[in-house]
Design a protein around this motif. Structure first.
Motif, PDB file in Angstrom:
ATOM      1  N   TYR A  42      -0.767   8.850   1.324  1.00 40.94           N
ATOM      2  CA  TYR A  42       0.172   8.394   2.347  1.00 40.94           C
ATOM      3  C   TYR A  42       1.549   9.052   2.208  1.00 40.94           C
ATOM      4  O   TYR A  42       2.129   9.493   3.201  1.00 40.94           O
ATOM      5  CB  TYR A  42       0.313   6.869   2.289  1.00 40.94           C
ATOM      6  CG  TYR A  42       1.428   6.348   3.153  1.00 40.94           C
ATOM      7  CD1 TYR A  42       1.271   6.273   4.526  1.00 40.94           C
ATOM      8  CD2 TYR A  42       2.648   5.967   2.599  1.00 40.94           C
ATOM      9  CE1 TYR A  42       2.298   5.819   5.335  1.00 40.94           C
ATOM     10  CE2 TYR A  42       3.676   5.510   3.401  1.00 40.94           C
ATOM     11  CZ  TYR A  42       3.495   5.441   4.760  1.00 40.94           C
ATOM     12  OH  TYR A  42       4.522   5.001   5.551  1.00 40.94           O
ATOM     13  N   ASN A  43       2.094   9.106   1.002  1.00 40.69           N
ATOM     14  CA  ASN A  43       3.440   9.664   0.817  1.00 40.69           C
ATOM     15  C   ASN A  43       3.524  11.128   1.227  1.00 40.69           C
ATOM     16  O   ASN A  43       4.549  11.567   1.761  1.00 40.69           O
ATOM     17  CB  ASN A  43       3.925   9.485  -0.618  1.00 40.69           C
ATOM     18  CG  ASN A  43       4.454   8.091  -0.862  1.00 40.69           C
ATOM     19  OD1 ASN A  43       4.884   7.404   0.066  1.00 40.69           O
ATOM     20  ND2 ASN A  43       4.420   7.659  -2.107  1.00 40.69           N
ATOM     21  N   GLU A  44       2.476  11.891   1.009  1.00 42.44           N
ATOM     22  CA  GLU A  44       2.472  13.292   1.436  1.00 42.44           C
ATOM     23  C   GLU A  44       2.386  13.403   2.958  1.00 42.44           C
ATOM     24  O   GLU A  44       3.033  14.263   3.557  1.00 42.44           O
ATOM     25  CB  GLU A  44       1.333  14.048   0.781  1.00 42.44           C
ATOM     26  CG  GLU A  44       1.578  14.302  -0.692  1.00 42.44           C
ATOM     27  CD  GLU A  44       0.492  15.142  -1.320  1.00 42.44           C
ATOM     28  OE1 GLU A  44       0.070  16.157  -0.729  1.00 42.44           O
ATOM     29  OE2 GLU A  44       0.055  14.767  -2.429  1.00 42.44           O
ATOM     30  N   ARG A  45       1.562  12.552   3.589  1.00 41.41           N
ATOM     31  CA  ARG A  45       1.495  12.540   5.068  1.00 41.41           C
ATOM     32  C   ARG A  45       2.839  12.139   5.655  1.00 41.41           C
ATOM     33  O   ARG A  45       3.288  12.733   6.643  1.00 41.41           O
ATOM     34  CB  ARG A  45       0.395  11.599   5.534  1.00 41.41           C
ATOM     35  CG  ARG A  45      -1.000  12.070   5.180  1.00 41.41           C
ATOM     36  CD  ARG A  45      -2.094  11.269   5.864  1.00 41.41           C
ATOM     37  NE  ARG A  45      -1.897   9.834   5.847  1.00 41.41           N
ATOM     38  CZ  ARG A  45      -2.482   8.989   5.005  1.00 41.41           C
ATOM     39  NH1 ARG A  45      -3.294   9.448   4.072  1.00 41.41           N
ATOM     40  NH2 ARG A  45      -2.262   7.701   5.088  1.00 41.41           N
ATOM     41  N   LYS A  46       3.484  11.143   5.053  1.00 44.77           N
ATOM     42  CA  LYS A  46       4.799  10.696   5.523  1.00 44.77           C
ATOM     43  C   LYS A  46       5.821  11.822   5.400  1.00 44.77           C
ATOM     44  O   LYS A  46       6.595  12.065   6.335  1.00 44.77           O
ATOM     45  CB  LYS A  46       5.250   9.481   4.708  1.00 44.77           C
ATOM     46  CG  LYS A  46       6.623   8.967   5.086  1.00 44.77           C
ATOM     47  CD  LYS A  46       7.003   7.746   4.275  1.00 44.77           C
ATOM     48  CE  LYS A  46       7.265   8.134   2.854  1.00 44.77           C
ATOM     49  NZ  LYS A  46       7.817   7.054   2.031  1.00 44.77           N
TER      50      LYS A  46
END
Length: 66
Positions: A42-46
């Motif tokens: 999630y943090n990389e997509r964000k």
């Protein structure tokens, strides 16, 4: 957090798909339709999403409103 360089081809496809729609549609497009992103945490997509937003704002293609 450091800005991710988004390839021009990816930006062109993204703009064709989401121009004129809300941020939620852009998030969905990035999350589901950009190769290699859906499998990332999630943090990389964000971070990728925020980099797209940054680039669009820098180019004058996106303005925030409430």
């Amino acid at each position: 957090m450091k800005y991710i360089e988004i390839p021009d081809e990816v930006m062109r496809d993204l703009l064709e798909a989401v121009e004129g729609v809300g941020a939620d549609a852009m998030w969905s497009y990035i999350r589901e339709d950009i190769p290699g992103i859906s499998s990332k945490p999630y943090n990389e997509r964000k971070h990728y999403f925020l980099s797209v937003v940054y680039r669009l704002m820098k180019e004058g293609r996106l303005k925030m409103a409430s």
